[in-house]
Design a protein around this motif. Structure first.
Motif, PDB file in Angstrom:
ATOM      1  N   GLU A 499       0.851  -1.182   0.000  1.00 22.92           N
ATOM      2  CA  GLU A 499       0.000   0.000   0.000  1.00 22.92           C
ATOM      3  C   GLU A 499       0.895   1.242   0.000  1.00 22.92           C
ATOM      4  N   PRO A 500       0.344   2.417  -0.338  1.00 17.63           N
ATOM      5  CA  PRO A 500       1.170   3.632  -0.384  1.00 17.63           C
ATOM      6  C   PRO A 500       1.491   4.179   1.008  1.00 17.63           C
ATOM      7  N   SER A 501       2.239   3.399   1.767  1.00 13.80           N
ATOM      8  CA  SER A 501       2.623   3.792   3.117  1.00 13.80           C
ATOM      9  C   SER A 501       3.839   2.976   3.535  1.00 13.80           C
ATOM     10  N   GLU A 502       4.796   3.612   4.189  1.00 14.18           N
ATOM     11  CA  GLU A 502       5.969   2.891   4.656  1.00 14.18           C
ATOM     12  C   GLU A 502       5.680   2.024   5.877  1.00 14.18           C
ATOM     13  N   SER A 503       4.460   2.139   6.426  1.00 17.18           N
ATOM     14  CA  SER A 503       4.049   1.242   7.509  1.00 17.18           C
ATOM     15  C   SER A 503       3.308   0.017   6.979  1.00 17.18           C
ATOM     16  N   ALA A 504       3.047  -0.009   5.669  1.00 14.71           N
ATOM     17  CA  ALA A 504       2.379  -1.158   5.063  1.00 14.71           C
ATOM     18  C   ALA A 504       3.352  -2.317   4.924  1.00 14.71           C
ATOM     19  N   PRO A 505       2.850  -3.552   4.795  1.00 13.70           N
ATOM     20  CA  PRO A 505       3.744  -4.699   4.588  1.00 13.70           C
ATOM     21  C   PRO A 505       4.517  -4.559   3.280  1.00 13.70           C
ATOM     22  N   ALA A 518       7.663 -13.744   5.227  1.00 12.28           N
ATOM     23  CA  ALA A 518       7.556 -12.349   4.811  1.00 12.28           C
ATOM     24  C   ALA A 518       8.886 -11.826   4.292  1.00 12.28           C
ATOM     25  N   SER A 519       8.807 -10.882   3.366  1.00 16.01           N
ATOM     26  CA  SER A 519       9.997 -10.171   2.901  1.00 16.01           C
ATOM     27  C   SER A 519      10.585  -9.366   4.053  1.00 16.01           C
ATOM     28  N   THR A 520      11.875  -9.104   3.969  1.00 18.40           N
ATOM     29  CA  THR A 520      12.568  -8.378   5.028  1.00 18.40           C
ATOM     30  C   THR A 520      13.345  -7.213   4.425  1.00 18.40           C
ATOM     31  N   ILE A 521      13.968  -6.425   5.295  1.00 23.74           N
ATOM     32  CA  ILE A 521      14.839  -5.349   4.834  1.00 23.74           C
ATOM     33  C   ILE A 521      16.300  -5.793   4.882  1.00 23.74           C
ATOM     34  N   GLY A 522      16.540  -7.101   4.911  1.00 17.34           N
ATOM     35  CA  GLY A 522      17.901  -7.618   4.904  1.00 17.34           C
ATOM     36  C   GLY A 522      18.640  -7.204   3.645  1.00 17.34           C
ATOM     37  N   VAL A 523      19.920  -6.932   3.784  1.00 14.41           N
ATOM     38  CA  VAL A 523      20.709  -6.442   2.659  1.00 14.41           C
ATOM     39  C   VAL A 523      20.803  -7.487   1.549  1.00 14.41           C
ATOM     40  N   HIS A 524      20.633  -8.771   1.887  1.00 14.62           N
ATOM     41  CA  HIS A 524      20.673  -9.838   0.896  1.00 14.62           C
ATOM     42  C   HIS A 524      19.284 -10.241   0.416  1.00 14.62           C
ATOM     43  N   ASP A 525      18.251  -9.584   0.879  1.00 14.49           N
ATOM     44  CA  ASP A 525      16.867  -9.932   0.522  1.00 14.49           C
ATOM     45  C   ASP A 525      16.355  -8.930  -0.506  1.00 14.49           C
ATOM     46  N   TRP A 556       3.984  -0.519  -4.399  1.00 12.84           N
ATOM     47  CA  TRP A 556       4.048   0.927  -4.210  1.00 12.84           C
ATOM     48  C   TRP A 556       5.421   1.366  -3.718  1.00 12.84           C
ATOM     49  N   PHE A 557       5.858   2.536  -4.190  1.00 13.34           N
ATOM     50  CA  PHE A 557       7.083   3.137  -3.668  1.00 13.34           C
ATOM     51  C   PHE A 557       6.918   4.653  -3.645  1.00 13.34           C
TER      52      PHE A 557
END
Length: 673
Positions: A499-505, A518-525, A556-557
């Motif tokens: 969704e258009p929000s940085e709090s969205a999944p 779930a996807s992560t913010i890992g540098v290799h993901d 969304w970004f």
């Protein structure tokens, strides 16, 4: 890079141990480098003035000092952390002893805890010559610069102004040793610049100096990693004379063991290293020998481009040191690739002829259509490994290959290993992530002479991802520990949300994570990321947010008009033909069954686990015919056979990776500007 004989978990543990150890020693030192924060333009020293002051003090042309520093570091300080060869600061002055010992402003032995130095460690850890390997009297060493300035060496490791003064002092001393005048004429300094490179290879030294003077002629400006704007005005008339090249000694004969980085500086007669004349290139062949059950490795013989057009260059990073990779590429049962580029000096080593097929991408179809280029380094440590000399050499090599094989200079043909599609559903989870979010694609394409830019207005139906690398700093974890945040750093990647929000999944990739994790913010993901230069069809816009079609879903970004992360683009899109609710997506373009001759088994189609639904659109930049390569195991010299079909596929930017759809399933739509 794909290394079949090295377990992925072992490589991950080694990499993690390395970066955790490095961070433990580097982190306490970051506050000592007096350059200000990444967005604090008023604190710390002013680099522009520091260059001017040092140039005046040592009577070095300011453009030469700026040009050398740009080639060494692009004027960045990297928070005082050293490069892989122990280089510090804007002038990249080398102090390997300090780097290995963890001295103030130093780094660490990158061996995992409890390991002794071995062939897997950087050359400095193995007792190789200090500074730039084989340098002219170690002209660019930090200790010598400190001696010229008569200041403690720690000052040059931790103070940018002193580091710049040290570089100027070294250049001036070298100019005097060459018997050339100090002063403001930059054309008189080519020889001193060539020697500053530290290379004993005459071609490498000359290429370094030519690159510096190309920057001087063209000019440059950028915001550094400390938020300071530095400018080098263009001087198009600066042309060093031919006599300057007398400062570069003739090439030295190679010697040493077969897996030494410099042991194959000169290719054996008849090997014909495929490389532009302006690059220092060597030959270290990958073996084509029998191993196992009547299988030949570690590459396949072909006759490209006669029997198969080369469509791609695949950019890898090694996730290991060059010495280890040289051992890997000489192992018959291991992976192979065409070229390796050194982090230390940008030296290029060829292993497989481009006519032949290397085993580098994890997708045989892509291997058959591509050249693989490995870059020494670890994607989570860009400041240590992704050096400007490596970028420069890589771009020069890839420009040469693109011209030779008519490969388009765009991001659907010059791709990262992370963008290679899994050929089957089962293969997707093991596909690789290099060169990662810190590879500077925008800078790379500038060096290729094909700058990435907007080609349409902001309301176009296609967008090309194009964030400002220095200021685009998404959060990542895993550089020094799985749960720890990486230090803020410029990035080529943009994160995607449901969704258009940085709090969205974050968006999900059902192929990479079939278990629903779930996807992560890992540098290799990279499951929820797009990368600079990639082009996508717009699905929706809402305020500062843009949605694109991505793996069968809206993603969304943030894309504010004041500081856009994507720009308008012209081009073509494909969409399912009317009446089709969805169409299959493939990771390889197979020929039709009837194209296979007797004796070659049909290569079965294997649709990927994604949905390309009616109404969705994806960017395309070309078509390929369905083809399959069948390796030969007759003997080591016999080429394999290509099965060529009539089935036509469109190559599409489907997610972070490429994919293929049958032309019979789609209509082509021209995006409006």
């Amino acid at each position: 890079m794909g290394r079949s004989a090295i377990p992925r978990t072992v490589r991950h543990l080694y990499r993690t141990a390395c970066v955790i150890a490095a961070a433990a020693l580097i982190t306490p030192l970051l506050g000592s480098w007096p350059l200000g924060g990444p967005h604090d333009r008023e604190s710390g020293i002013r680099l522009q003035r520091a260059f001017s002051d040092a140039a005046a003090e040592f009577r070095v042309p300011r453009s030469v000092l700026l040009g050398v520093s740009y080639m060494e570091s692009r004027w960045d300080a990297h928070a005082g952390a050293p490069s892989v060869i122990g280089g510090y600061g804007p002038m990249h002055l080398t102090d390997v002893h300090a780097a290995l010992a963890g001295a103030p402003g130093g780094a660490v032995d990158r061996a995992a805890p409890g390991r002794s130095a071995s062939s897997a460690d950087p050359p400095a850890a193995q007792g190789a010559p200090l500074g730039k390997k084989g340098s002219f009297n170690q002209l660019a060493t930090l200790e010598r610069a400190a001696g010229l300035l008569r200041v403690p060496s720690v000052r040059l490791r931790t103070d940018a102004a002193e580091n710049i003064r040290g570089g100027a002092a070294l250049l001036a001393a070298t100019q005097r040793e060459l018997g050339r005048p100090l002063g403001a004429n930059p054309a008189e300094w080519w020889g001193a610049v060539a020697r500053f490179s530290g290379s004993t290879d005459s071609v490498a030294a000359a290429t370094y100096a030519d690159n510096v003077f190309q920057v001087i002629r063209k000019g440059a400006q950028r915001t550094t990693d400390t938020g300071q704007r530095v400018t080098l005005a263009a001087s198009p008339g600066v042309r060093p004379g031919a006599t300057q090249r007398e400062a570069v000694p003739p090439p030295q004969e190679a010697s040493g063991p077969g897996n030494s980085p410099d042991a194959n500086a000169k290719s054996p007669a008849g090997t014909g290293v495929e490389c532009p004349a302006t690059l220092a290139c060597g030959w270290l062949p990958a073996p084509r020998v029998l191993y196992g059950d009547d299988r030949y490795g570690n590459h396949d013989v072909a006759d490209r481009p006669r029997d198969q057009k080369i469509d791609y260059v695949v950019i890898h990073d090694t996730e290991d040191t060059q010495n280890t990779m040289f051992q890997t590429v000489q192992t018959p049962s291991e992976a192979s690739w065409h070229y390796t580029i050194s982090s230390r000096d940008g030296r290029v080593t060829q292993h497989v002829r481009t006519k032949d097929i290397a085993w580098h991408s994890g997708n045989q179809d892509v291997n058959a259509r591509s050249v693989g280029v490995e870059h020494e380094g670890f994607l989570a440590q860009p400041d240590t490994w992704y050096t400007e000399q490596m970028y420069q050499s890589s771009a020069r090599l890839v420009s040469y290959l693109a011209k030779k094989y008519a490969i388009p200079l765009d991001r659907q043909h010059i791709i990262g290993h992370e963008e290679v599609p899994g050929p089957t559903t089962a293969s997707i989870p093991a596909m690789h992530e290099d060169p990662g979010p810190y590879w500077d694609w925008r800078h790379y394409f500038d060096l290729l002479g094909a700058p990435l830019r907007a080609t349409a207005g902001h309301n176009s139906e296609l967008v090309t991802v194009l964030p400002d690398f220095a200021t685009n700093r998404p959060k990542y974890t895993g550089c020094t520990g799985d749960a720890e945040l990486c230090a803020p750093h410029g990035s080529s990647a943009v994160r995607l949300y449901t969704e258009p929000s940085e709090s969205a999944p974050l968006v999900q990739d059902v192929g990479k994570r079939p278990d629903g994790e779930a996807s992560t913010i890992g540098v290799h993901d990279m499951t929820s990321r797009v990368s600079t230069g990639q082009t996508y069809a717009v699905a929706q816009r809402r305020g500062d947010w843009t949605a694109i079609w991505y793996l069968g879903q809206k993603a969304w970004f943030r894309n504010p008009s004041a500081h856009p992360t994507a720009v308008g683009s012209v081009g073509r899109m494909v969409t399912p033909k009317p009446g089709l609710p969805d169409i299959p997506v493939y990771g390889r373009a197979n020929p039709e069954d009837s194209a296979y001759p007797d004796g070659i088994a049909v290569h079965p189609d294997s649709p990927l686990p994604y949905k390309f639904l009616a109404g969705q659109r994806y960017a395309t930049q070309g078509t390929v015919r369905g083809e399959h390569f069948e390796p030969s195991d007759v003997d080591s010299a016999s080429p394999g056979r290509f099965v060529k079909g009539q089935a036509l596929y469109y190559e599409i930017q489907f997610g972070h990776r490429l994919a293929y759809v049958r032309a019979d399933d789609v209509d082509v739509v021209r995006a409006t500007a």
